[in-house]
Design a protein around this motif. Structure first.
Motif, PDB file in Angstrom:
ATOM      1  N   SER A 173      64.042  35.575  49.974  1.00  0.00           N
ATOM      2  CA  SER A 173      63.944  36.187  48.652  1.00  0.00           C
ATOM      3  C   SER A 173      63.470  35.201  47.595  1.00  0.00           C
TER       4      SER A 173
ATOM      5  N   SER B 211      60.126  40.206  49.976  1.00  0.00           N
ATOM      6  CA  SER B 211      60.402  41.581  50.413  1.00  0.00           C
ATOM      7  C   SER B 211      59.859  41.837  51.807  1.00  0.00           C
TER       8      SER B 211
ATOM      9  N   HIS C 260      69.334  46.699  45.474  1.00  0.00           N
ATOM     10  CA  HIS C 260      68.394  46.729  44.347  1.00  0.00           C
ATOM     11  C   HIS C 260      68.322  48.122  43.725  1.00  0.00           C
TER      12      HIS C 260
ATOM     13  N   THR D 141      58.393  46.680  47.830  1.00  0.00           N
ATOM     14  CA  THR D 141      59.116  45.662  47.059  1.00  0.00           C
ATOM     15  C   THR D 141      60.321  46.291  46.358  1.00  0.00           C
TER      16      THR D 141
ATOM     17  N   ARG E 208      62.962  45.104  45.353  1.00  0.00           N
ATOM     18  CA  ARG E 208      63.582  44.283  44.318  1.00  0.00           C
ATOM     19  C   ARG E 208      63.127  44.691  42.922  1.00  0.00           C
TER      20      ARG E 208
ATOM     21  N   GLU F 101      65.576  46.384  40.444  1.00  0.00           N
ATOM     22  CA  GLU F 101      66.618  45.679  39.704  1.00  0.00           C
ATOM     23  C   GLU F 101      66.497  45.962  38.212  1.00  0.00           C
TER      24      GLU F 101
ATOM     25  N   GLU G 235      64.913  38.789  36.638  1.00  0.00           N
ATOM     26  CA  GLU G 235      65.366  37.771  37.564  1.00  0.00           C
ATOM     27  C   GLU G 235      65.801  36.521  36.806  1.00  0.00           C
TER      28      GLU G 235
ATOM     29  N   ALA H 115      70.980  38.427  42.483  1.00  0.00           N
ATOM     30  CA  ALA H 115      70.098  38.854  43.565  1.00  0.00           C
ATOM     31  C   ALA H 115      69.693  37.704  44.471  1.00  0.00           C
TER      32      ALA H 115
END
Length: 397
Positions: A72, A79, A133, A199, A201, A204, A208, A333
């Motif tokens: 990650s 991903s 996610h 993807t 993620r 989220e 990030e 994450a």
């Protein structure tokens, strides 16, 4: 957030994958012991295969979870790598089951059954990471709860399919071949999910942040609470043994298990919904409620045992959905894959140690088993209560 949003669709797709996978391997597990016995395996071999498989599945998750986080941190391959681990795990977890139809010796069958557990150990941490996610966007409790509900539908359907095939005269081989149908469907849906959502993620809701270093004290306290609850949660095989020794009808035992699995599915959804509104207070309520299963399930009364199994199903549903949902909200994450791997490894080890101890207590003094079960879950509830009082266990992050 509508029910037709991409995050919801992604959760449903992963839930269907789990439904098909559970139908496949739970169907196989319902006859694996008898199948090994038909090939000449002893009781010791059956026990070693079953116990070794669970140890492999839970122990492997720690390393796989760590590797998921390493992937990650790579902005290009994170991903893709998590999808690859998840796919590899599901292929091993399900595709080996139809192959059992062509096995003619117990060592070969044992290797395939261990490979199935290996697959589950590989796919669980990255799958939970991908799921988290989307769950954090729609509500971590309801997201994980819906996934667990679909999962349990498969856990009930698979054994029923196997029972139908065996009753129709197709034998073990025919049953294993029939389980190839949900296995193929699950892998197909998994490929579709990866194609549609390469993807996850991106679901989220927060930007990030820098990679987290270590886990908070809240996480470690929560992990301790979960381990206490797992240690006090008797495995159904021990309850089934008690019913058999009490002279219960053999046909009624699997029906009780099916009842518990049905309650598990509904409880996962209901407690997931509550978690998004009450935080860990909902899990505390489930633990306190389910702690009463042992005095009822081991009472010797079939009627009280039914009530005990209802409480057992409620507790299991909450543990398999809300407990994971809370982890998703406690850990960033960048470290969540390792957190899921660590959580499931410790939880599985605690369950194993508690079940082993309760098996010994059952042979020595049944009331001691009941006392230990209630006390261990009460200890877990007390830690959860401390976290709630400190205001560190809300529904979100």
């Amino acid at each position: 957030m509508t029910l037709f949003s991409p995050a919801w669709r992604f959760i449903v797709l992963l839930g269907i994958v789990s439904l098909c996978a559970d139908a496949t391997y739970e169907g196989a597990r319902s006859i694996s012991g008898a199948f090994l016995g038909s090939l000449g395996a002893s009781g010791t071999v059956v026990g070693l295969v079953a116990g070794g498989g669970e140890l492999l599945a839970y122990g492997l998750r720690l390393g796989v979870g760590y590797w998921s986080d390493r992937l990650s941190r790579d902005p290009v391959h994170r991903s893709r790598g998590q999808w690859q681990l998840t796919t590899l795990g599901y292929v091993l977890n399900t595709a080996v089951i139809p192959a059992l139809a062509w096995v003619s010796s117990w060592p070969g069958a044992a290797l395939l059954l261990l490979a199935e557990r290996l697959g589950k150990g590989i796919r669980t941490p990255p799958r939970d990471l991908l799921l988290s996610h989307a769950a954090l966007q729609v509500g971590q409790g309801i997201g994980f709860g819906l996934h667990e509900t679909l999962d349990q539908i498969g856990a009930v359907g698979g054994p029923l399919l196997v029972a139908g095939m065996v009753a129709a005269g197709y034998g073990f081989q025919g049953a294993f071949l029939a389980l190839g149908i949900p296995a193929a469907l699950g892998l197909g849906v998994l490929g579709l999910a990866q194609w549609l959502y390469p993807t996850p993620r991106n679901f989220e809701p927060e930007p990030e942040t820098a990679p987290a270093k270590g886990f908070s004290r809240v996480f470690w306290l929560y992990l301790t609470a979960a381990a206490c609850v797992a240690m006090g949660f008797a495995d159904f095989s021990l309850i089934a043994l008690h019913l058999q020794q009490q002279g219960g009808e053999a046909a009624g035992i699997p029906l009780l298990y099916a009842l518990a699995m049905g309650v598990d599915a509904l409880a996962a959804l209901g407690w997931g919904w509550l978690f998004d509104r009450l935080g860990l207070g909902s899990l505390l309520g489930a633990v306190v409620l389910s702690a009463g299963f042992a005095p009822l399930a081991f009472s010797g009364s079939y009627g009280l045992t039914v009530v005990g199994m209802l409480l057992w199903g409620i507790g299991l549903g909450a543990q398999e959905s809300v407990m994971k949902a809370a982890v998703a909200g406690m850990v960033a994450a960048q470290a969540r894959g390792f957190a899921f791997g660590l959580f499931t490894s410790i939880y599985g080890l605690a369950w194993f140690l508690g079940s082993a101890l309760m098996g010994v207590l059952y042979d020595l003094f049944l009331p001691a088993l009941v006392i230990f079960s209630v006390a261990a879950q009460a200890a877990g509830a007390a830690i959860l209560w401390v976290l709630i009082l400190r205001g560190q266990a809300g529904a979100g992050r």
